[in-house]
Design a protein around this motif. Sequence first.
Motif, short mmCIF file in Angstrom:
data_model
loop_
_atom_site.label_atom_id
_atom_site.label_comp_id
_atom_site.label_asym_id
_atom_site.label_seq_id
_atom_site.Cartn_x
_atom_site.Cartn_y
_atom_site.Cartn_z
N LYS A 69 6.73 13.73 -9.51
CA LYS A 69 7.97 12.98 -9.64
C LYS A 69 7.74 11.52 -9.24
O LYS A 69 7.15 11.22 -8.22
CB LYS A 69 9.06 13.59 -8.75
CG LYS A 69 9.62 14.91 -9.29
CD LYS A 69 10.72 15.42 -8.40
CE LYS A 69 11.32 16.70 -8.95
NZ LYS A 69 12.38 17.23 -8.06
N ALA A 70 8.22 10.61 -10.04
CA ALA A 70 8.00 9.20 -9.79
C ALA A 70 8.82 8.72 -8.59
O ALA A 70 9.94 9.16 -8.37
CB ALA A 70 8.37 8.39 -11.02
N SER A 71 8.22 7.84 -7.81
CA SER A 71 8.92 7.27 -6.68
C SER A 71 9.89 6.20 -7.15
O SER A 71 9.62 5.47 -8.09
CB SER A 71 7.92 6.67 -5.69
OG SER A 71 8.57 5.95 -4.68
N SER A 72 11.04 6.10 -6.47
CA SER A 72 12.03 5.09 -6.83
C SER A 72 11.73 3.78 -6.13
O SER A 72 12.42 2.78 -6.36
CB SER A 72 13.43 5.57 -6.45
OG SER A 72 13.49 5.84 -5.05
N GLU A 73 10.70 3.77 -5.27
CA GLU A 73 10.36 2.55 -4.52
C GLU A 73 9.64 1.55 -5.43
O GLU A 73 8.87 1.92 -6.32
CB GLU A 73 9.48 2.90 -3.33
CG GLU A 73 10.10 3.88 -2.34
CD GLU A 73 11.39 3.33 -1.75
OE1 GLU A 73 11.42 2.14 -1.39
OE2 GLU A 73 12.37 4.08 -1.66
N SER A 74 9.89 0.28 -5.17
CA SER A 74 9.26 -0.77 -5.96
C SER A 74 7.80 -0.93 -5.53
O SER A 74 7.43 -0.58 -4.40
CB SER A 74 9.99 -2.10 -5.74
OG SER A 74 9.82 -2.54 -4.41
N PRO A 75 6.95 -1.48 -6.41
CA PRO A 75 5.55 -1.72 -6.05
C PRO A 75 5.42 -2.59 -4.80
O PRO A 75 4.48 -2.41 -4.02
CB PRO A 75 4.98 -2.43 -7.29
CG PRO A 75 5.81 -1.90 -8.42
CD PRO A 75 7.19 -1.76 -7.84
N GLN A 76 6.35 -3.54 -4.61
CA GLN A 76 6.31 -4.40 -3.43
C GLN A 76 6.48 -3.60 -2.15
O GLN A 76 5.80 -3.82 -1.15
CB GLN A 76 7.39 -5.49 -3.52
CG GLN A 76 7.16 -6.55 -4.57
CD GLN A 76 7.39 -6.03 -5.99
OE1 GLN A 76 8.13 -5.05 -6.18
NE2 GLN A 76 6.80 -6.69 -6.97
N THR A 77 7.43 -2.63 -2.19
CA THR A 77 7.65 -1.77 -1.02
C THR A 77 6.45 -0.88 -0.78
O THR A 77 6.03 -0.68 0.37
CB THR A 77 8.91 -0.91 -1.23
OG1 THR A 77 10.05 -1.75 -1.39
CG2 THR A 77 9.14 0.02 -0.05
N VAL A 78 5.90 -0.34 -1.86
CA VAL A 78 4.75 0.55 -1.75
C VAL A 78 3.55 -0.18 -1.14
O VAL A 78 2.79 0.39 -0.37
CB VAL A 78 4.39 1.13 -3.13
CG1 VAL A 78 3.10 1.96 -3.05
CG2 VAL A 78 5.53 2.01 -3.65
N LYS A 79 3.37 -1.45 -1.50
CA LYS A 79 2.25 -2.22 -0.96
C LYS A 79 2.33 -2.33 0.57
O LYS A 79 1.30 -2.36 1.25
CB LYS A 79 2.23 -3.62 -1.58
CG LYS A 79 1.75 -3.65 -3.02
CD LYS A 79 1.75 -5.07 -3.57
CE LYS A 79 1.29 -5.08 -5.03
NZ LYS A 79 1.32 -6.45 -5.61
N LYS A 80 3.54 -2.37 1.11
CA LYS A 80 3.71 -2.47 2.56
C LYS A 80 3.22 -1.21 3.27
O LYS A 80 2.85 -1.26 4.44
CB LYS A 80 5.18 -2.72 2.89
CG LYS A 80 5.68 -4.09 2.45
CD LYS A 80 7.13 -4.33 2.86
CE LYS A 80 7.60 -5.71 2.42
NZ LYS A 80 9.01 -5.96 2.80
N TRP A 81 3.23 -0.09 2.54
CA TRP A 81 2.70 1.15 3.13
C TRP A 81 1.22 1.01 3.45
O TRP A 81 0.69 1.72 4.30
CB TRP A 81 2.90 2.33 2.19
CG TRP A 81 4.33 2.63 1.87
CD1 TRP A 81 5.44 2.15 2.52
CD2 TRP A 81 4.83 3.48 0.84
NE1 TRP A 81 6.59 2.64 1.95
CE2 TRP A 81 6.24 3.47 0.91
CE3 TRP A 81 4.23 4.25 -0.15
CZ2 TRP A 81 7.05 4.19 0.04
CZ3 TRP A 81 5.02 4.97 -1.02
CH2 TRP A 81 6.42 4.95 -0.94
#
Length: 233
Positions: A69-81
Motif C-alpha cells: 500500500k502506498a504511503s500518503s506521506e510526501s517525499p519531503q517528509t519521507v526524506k526526514k526519516w
Amino acid sequence: MENPLLLSPQLNTCSKVKSLCKIMKSMNKEGAKPETKTRAQEKKNRLSLLQKAELHPNVDLDKFEKLAKASSESPQTVKKWGESFEKLISQKAGLDVFTRFLKTEFSEENIEFWLACEDYKKSEDLSQLSLKANDIYETFIKKEASKEVNLDFNTKELTSKNISHPTHNTFDAAQMKIYTLMEQDSYPRFLRSNLYLDLVNGRPQGCTALRRRSRSFTFNEFRDEQPDFAIWL
C-alpha cells in the motif's frame, strides 16, 4: 509407382508433422503421461504469477497487498526519516513503513517488543503491571518464546529478576538493547531498501522489486524449457 511424398522434402516433412500430431492426439485420448500434464500446469501457473502486478520476491501473495500500500506521506517528509532512527519511528507513518520493512526480513518481533514496552511504561493501573510484565516476558524474552528477541545472557538474566517485582522500568535494559539493534542494524538496511527509495522518489511501492523479479523469474524458469507438443494439442 514412386511414392509422391518422397519427391518433395516439404511434403515429406509436412506428412511427418501430421503423423506426429496424430500420435500425440492419440496419446492424449488414451491419457497423457502424468509428468506432461504436470509440466503444462506448472507453465500455466508461472504465466499466471507473472500477470499479478503485486508480485514480491520476499513475501507471499496473500500478505503482499497489505505490504504494498502506498504511503500518503510526501517525499519531503519521507526524506526526514533518513535523518535519524528516532525521527522515523516517532511518526506513525514512518513506524508503519519500518514495520513493513521488518516483516520482509522476518524480524518484526523487534519493533513489536519495543512497542509493547512503550505501552507497558504507560500503564496507570499498577495492579496490572505484574500481568503485563509476565505476558511480555513469555512472548518476547523467555527462551524459545513465540517472538523471542535477540538479547544477550546478562540482559535476559536481569530482566528475569525484575519480573518478580515489576515496576515501570522492568524492561528498560532489554528495550534499549533492541532499540540499539534496530538503529544500528535494521535502520541502515531500511534506508537502502527499495521500499524506502521508492517512497523518497515518489514511486509506487514495490515497482522496482517487481521489475527485477519479473526479469529474473522469466529467465531462470524458462531458459531450460523444451518444446512440449502435448501443451498445444
